[in-house]
Design an enzyme around this catalytic site. Structure first.
Site, short mmCIF file in Angstrom:
data_model
loop_
_atom_site.label_atom_id
_atom_site.label_comp_id
_atom_site.label_asym_id
_atom_site.label_seq_id
_atom_site.Cartn_x
_atom_site.Cartn_y
_atom_site.Cartn_z
CG ASP A 82 60.06 -57.35 -32.86
OD1 ASP A 82 60.90 -57.85 -32.08
OD2 ASP A 82 59.91 -56.13 -33.00
CE LYS A 144 56.99 -53.47 -32.67
NZ LYS A 144 57.89 -53.99 -33.72
CE LYS A 173 59.90 -51.48 -31.25
NZ LYS A 173 60.58 -52.26 -32.31
#
Lengths: 242, 242
Positions: A82, A144, A173
């Protein structure tokens, strides 16, 4: 769900407990600090995907450092990455720099999942749309919403915007401020493929304790994480109340 | 004073303005994100020291990444380095790892100043004393209270503790929550050699505007920094109200 412990002062004991909970609840991954990846991978082996964070949470490291950090994480056993974008570059209109950085990290990741955190709370809707395009062009796997270390987390509107503007190969996400199963359901109806929250965990464990049945859908399975220090960015998926 | 702009979304325009203010007020350095170091150094040349941050703000990158990041920063022109310790390692009792990491970064820095941020708000007094010893043993130049991205900033008690427990070659930087010239004076009387705050800046500029004379002592000179996003870790020297 990525079962997450990214508090600044997370200990190995807490990370190990998180790993056990992730195994119990079959989460998609554990998301942990880079310095714990090697130990977590040794502990988990192939039983659970290990995710870690790059350029986290501020995103303003140099591209060379983010690339090195990604290689280092993968060498230590990370299965998912991430990353945080360089927000200053985005705001300065250096869009090529933003896209090429994501692309370089995706190249390093290869078949491993790369999620791109754009920190929606600091962006205008126009900047969010630009990021939907750049994440798509760069070939990343997920966009995300939030680090959980900034001013706010995911909103329904952000997830709707993502769903309307990312390419079909890019998943979503939502992280931060998801405080009920109703909200979680709504985020998923709007297009979220993974969720980040620790509040649902407490609800789920309370339900489990009282003997209630849990919803067994893979993407809504939850596990507990150790409480972080209050107010200290303890929940890197954005549940901090600020 | 290290004149600081470490907000997650700081733009080059803001960083450049910070550089101009630092020149005007003759601060000890500008402290800026790693990705701006090369541009700031090109802009400032030898007129002002450029400081940047390593493993910031969470400190839980691997030692290899912190070492690479430090080399990268120096190659880009950084004159001073503010690193964050691995707090989890400290809490796990891996004291050799904590000390050797600081030592490696100091070796990389050579004659450049290395400041070690220990994030006092997350530590017990016993852990703070341990860090005074480790920072001294590792040969770092400064011990610094806070990142400004965690629960709280410097306290008088922390600076007193530092002064009582660090070696004589280790200087002290107090950062966070310094909201008046009276407090600044008190921190320095207790042993602080540098201060981090943006609130004094506003007071100083207000005084300047009203024609009042500024106190010209080198270590209390102040300059303005651009306002960060509210609540978004805008003041990395700890002025955020949390």
């Amino acid at each position: 769900m990525d079962h997450t412990a990214l508090a600044q002062d997370a200990t190995w004991e807490q990370v190990k407990e998180l790993c056990d909970q992730a195994l119990k609840f079959h989460t998609a991954s554990v998301c942990i600090p880079p310095s714990y990846v090697a130990r977590a991978k040794e502990y988990l082996g192939e039983r659970m995907a290990v995710c870690t964070v790059i350029g986290f949470p501020n995103g303003y490291q140099t591209r060379a450092v983010k690339a090195f950090e990604t290689r280092d994480a993968i060498a230590n056993g990370a299965d998912e990455i991430d990353m945080v974008i360089n927000i200053g570059d985005l705001k300065d209109g250096r869009l090529d720099a933003v896209r090429e950085e994501i692309k370089e990290l995706k190249d390093i990741c290869g078949s491993r999942i790369l999620k791109v955190i754009i920190e929606t709370c600091l962006l205008t809707d126009e900047e969010k749309k630009i990021m939907c395009r750049l994440v798509t062009e760069a070939g990343a796997d997920f966009i995300k919403t939030s680090t959980g270390f900034s001013a706010a987390g995911a909103t329904f509107a952000d997830v709707e915007l993502f769903a309307a503007h990312v390419g079909e190969k890019v998943r979503i996400k939502a992280a931060g401020g998801i405080s009920s199963f109703e909200d979680a359901k709504r985020f998923m109806e709007l297009g979220a493929d993974r969720l980040g929250t620790s509040r649902l965990v407490k609800l789920a464990l309370a339900e489990e304790k009282s003997g209630a049945e849990m919803d067994g859908k893979p993407d809504t399975e939850v596990g507990e994480k150790p409480d972080g220090e209050p107010g200290a960015g303890g929940d890197a998926d954005g549940d901090a109340d600020r």
